[in-house]
Design a protein around this motif. Sequence first.
Motif, PDB file in Angstrom:
ATOM      1  N   ARG A 165      -1.856  -2.230   2.525  1.00 19.07           N
ATOM      2  CA  ARG A 165      -2.888  -1.220   2.756  1.00 19.07           C
ATOM      3  C   ARG A 165      -2.871  -0.223   1.586  1.00 19.07           C
ATOM      4  O   ARG A 165      -1.835   0.364   1.283  1.00 19.07           O
ATOM      5  N   VAL A 166      -4.025  -0.048   0.956  1.00 19.18           N
ATOM      6  CA  VAL A 166      -4.140   0.858  -0.190  1.00 19.18           C
ATOM      7  C   VAL A 166      -5.169   1.931   0.152  1.00 19.18           C
ATOM      8  O   VAL A 166      -6.249   1.617   0.666  1.00 19.18           O
ATOM      9  N   TRP A 167      -4.849   3.189  -0.132  1.00 11.49           N
ATOM     10  CA  TRP A 167      -5.820   4.244   0.136  1.00 11.49           C
ATOM     11  C   TRP A 167      -5.726   5.352  -0.899  1.00 11.49           C
ATOM     12  O   TRP A 167      -4.690   5.525  -1.561  1.00 11.49           O
ATOM     13  N   LEU A 168      -6.801   6.076  -1.031  1.00  8.88           N
ATOM     14  CA  LEU A 168      -6.875   7.242  -1.902  1.00  8.88           C
ATOM     15  C   LEU A 168      -6.575   8.459  -1.052  1.00  8.88           C
ATOM     16  O   LEU A 168      -7.293   8.754  -0.085  1.00  8.88           O
ATOM     17  N   ASP A 169      -5.507   9.179  -1.393  1.00  4.97           N
ATOM     18  CA  ASP A 169      -5.023  10.267  -0.531  1.00  4.97           C
ATOM     19  C   ASP A 169      -5.811  11.552  -0.807  1.00  4.97           C
ATOM     20  O   ASP A 169      -5.318  12.483  -1.441  1.00  4.97           O
ATOM     21  N   SER A 193      -5.176  -5.117  -0.100  1.00  5.58           N
ATOM     22  CA  SER A 193      -5.089  -5.792  -1.394  1.00  5.58           C
ATOM     23  C   SER A 193      -5.259  -7.303  -1.225  1.00  5.58           C
ATOM     24  O   SER A 193      -4.938  -7.880  -0.185  1.00  5.58           O
ATOM     25  N   GLY A 194      -5.774  -7.936  -2.292  1.00  8.10           N
ATOM     26  CA  GLY A 194      -6.004  -9.366  -2.258  1.00  8.10           C
ATOM     27  C   GLY A 194      -5.087 -10.113  -3.199  1.00  8.10           C
ATOM     28  O   GLY A 194      -3.965  -9.676  -3.467  1.00  8.10           O
ATOM     29  N   ASP A 197      -3.124 -11.479  -6.258  1.00  4.48           N
ATOM     30  CA  ASP A 197      -2.544 -10.771  -7.392  1.00  4.48           C
ATOM     31  C   ASP A 197      -2.541  -9.261  -7.187  1.00  4.48           C
ATOM     32  O   ASP A 197      -2.568  -8.489  -8.152  1.00  4.48           O
ATOM     33  N   GLY A 198      -2.492  -8.848  -5.931  1.00  5.21           N
ATOM     34  CA  GLY A 198      -2.384  -7.425  -5.620  1.00  5.21           C
ATOM     35  C   GLY A 198      -3.626  -6.609  -5.895  1.00  5.21           C
ATOM     36  O   GLY A 198      -3.589  -5.370  -5.812  1.00  5.21           O
ATOM     37  N   ALA A 199      -4.729  -7.259  -6.222  1.00  6.11           N
ATOM     38  CA  ALA A 199      -5.936  -6.524  -6.614  1.00  6.11           C
ATOM     39  C   ALA A 199      -6.567  -5.840  -5.398  1.00  6.11           C
ATOM     40  O   ALA A 199      -6.591  -6.383  -4.284  1.00  6.11           O
ATOM     41  N   PHE A 200      -7.084  -4.638  -5.628  1.00  2.00           N
ATOM     42  CA  PHE A 200      -7.822  -3.936  -4.569  1.00  2.00           C
ATOM     43  C   PHE A 200      -9.052  -3.276  -5.187  1.00  2.00           C
ATOM     44  O   PHE A 200      -9.119  -3.018  -6.398  1.00  2.00           O
ATOM     45  N   SER A 201     -10.010  -3.009  -4.335  1.00  2.00           N
ATOM     46  CA  SER A 201     -11.249  -2.354  -4.753  1.00  2.00           C
ATOM     47  C   SER A 201     -11.669  -1.398  -3.647  1.00  2.00           C
ATOM     48  O   SER A 201     -11.961  -1.827  -2.526  1.00  2.00           O
ATOM     49  N   LEU A 202     -11.645  -0.093  -3.945  1.00  2.00           N
ATOM     50  CA  LEU A 202     -11.966   0.921  -2.944  1.00  2.00           C
ATOM     51  C   LEU A 202     -13.436   1.303  -3.031  1.00  2.00           C
ATOM     52  O   LEU A 202     -13.954   1.581  -4.124  1.00  2.00           O
ATOM     53  N   ASP A 203     -14.092   1.331  -1.901  1.00  2.00           N
ATOM     54  CA  ASP A 203     -15.482   1.788  -1.810  1.00  2.00           C
ATOM     55  C   ASP A 203     -15.478   3.313  -1.820  1.00  2.00           C
ATOM     56  O   ASP A 203     -14.869   3.949  -0.955  1.00  2.00           O
TER      57      ASP A 203
END
Length: 620
Positions: A57-61, A94-95, A97-103
């Motif tokens: 789980r990745v998020w912008l704090d 994350s997908g 290779d650890g890649a993520f894309s935040l909307d």
Amino acid sequence: MKRLTALSVPLLTLAIAGCGEESDQLPVDGREFDGVNYSEPAPYQGRVIDGYLRNARVWLDVNGDGKYTAESFTVELDNGNSAVIEGGEPMAMSGQDGAFSLDLAALQLSPQEGRPLDPRDYPLFAAAIPGTTVEQTEVGDQAIAVGYVLSANPGVRNVTPLTTLARYQTALELMPGGDLGESLAGINVTADYIRGQDDRAHAYARALVKFMTQQVASSMPERAGAELSLSPEEARLLGTSLLRHAPAVITAVDQAAGDDYSSVAIDTLELPDVTVSITDPLVLTGQQIFARAESGELPVAPDNLVASSGLEFEYGEDGRLAKIAANGCLALSMRELARLIVAGGYMGGLSTQWLPSVSLAPAGWDAFNPENDPDQVVDETLTFDWGTQTIEFQTSTLCHAARGIEPASTELGAGAEVSYSWSEQDGAISELVATVGGVGAIAGVVYRLAPGSGELVADYTITKDGQPLESVERQGEPGTCEPVDEETAQENFVVTETLSYLFTGYEPQPTTFTDLAFEYDTRTFSADGVEVEVNRLLRYAFLDPALAGSGNVAADAGFQWLLHYDATPDVNAPNLIREAYLSDYSVRSCGTGRPAPARAYAKVEYSYMKLSEYLLEAIQ
């Protein structure tokens, strides 16, 4: 909540060079930004890396609490307006290779509110979730067994164990460099070390994750198997521990690697095994003792007392007291040791920490005197080993000669002059034993304290070589009283409860040493708009022939300690002593104030710190 301003990545990150093969998809250097105009809701992309982590789980704090906030919340903008972030903080799993894309659609504000929020102003966080997150490795996907959290400074889009170090260093306001900076020389801590083929950085990162998961498993085992959500307090303590031990972790990797970091077997590394307190209590860190008068004779007016000893209290990361170090004399108190033992060694678990005790021996000033000791070296220590249930006292002074305790050497390290051990029954101390030994001491003298409960004041008996020495026995129930008048009610320290007790020993006792009582202030105070009930011990009396027999002391009525506290109590720790005065005994009095005495033998000043602040100071 205020919008966070951009934080610069510390010198630890920027001053360290790195090299690597560039990616066609994302920059290797996680600090680089690809020039998207954020007036449009473009995605914010990066990677989560230990090895590459999928389904993290990745998020912008955005709200700055270090946790993922899924619900809508309000931010205050630099222009004075406020805006609602609908649907919570930008988040993605994350997908490959650890890649993520935040909307970033939620960061787009109306023209009336102000400019869109820039994602580069906020740190990224990533949670590795047991049972969900997997690490991509050369031998296949490896499931995450223990949850942990990674983070990165604002503007950094690779989230790794190395960016986590840099993030903690920034968040905890630590100066860059030091042992950690030296350990990471030549490493770009913001880079994608897998695409950059930096085996050294990758090995460091894997070892740091092993240390972090060990931290979690030992410090919060009930939460180790679930997604970890850390409070700011918990993150501060775990982060401090990580920074403290990172150089040792890196050294272990270096020693195992030799010249080949790609072959380091991380699972076999012996890393520091640390249990971290996940609460952040105020703990006693120092006592300054004033027990000398320029005139030579005691007692004197408290303002005429000068410093004669200084005590420092040292703690482990688990919050347990590890050592007391004294420049000058360290007075021993079996009663306080018993109370600390019942608390498991956790000073922060005591409502009132470490009742005062002092030595009035002139030898204390000889050891403390800056003219004799310009470097202010440690003269006495009390060292705690909670695993073996032992405590050792060492001295290089003659402060305790009247009690049959003399130093084995003029320097510490020759062995313990007094050794303590204890036995427990049903969570209480059944017996605390102090054995006096060592060269020059009265070898074999044994003091025993029983029963020694964990209460602030408790019945006890101390024997010396099997013979009764002193005892306290409480009598009946506490009696309460109101302040004698309105003016007294406004004083900082007022006796509102008394508990009678008998003190036995040291016969014949002074004829005036009668009608003894523990005196308390049990009023309710208002602090920061909160009603706080206090239970403050204000005064108690005792006899101590060795103390009274010090060559510069004129005492024949018995002693009493008078304790003072913060006038406005701390909501979370209202019963912490700030000052204590040792004076001649006077009879009990209920409903009256307890100001500082006109004459005193000693004064003790207390200092406290949050455990996390103490540990940070130790790093610095």
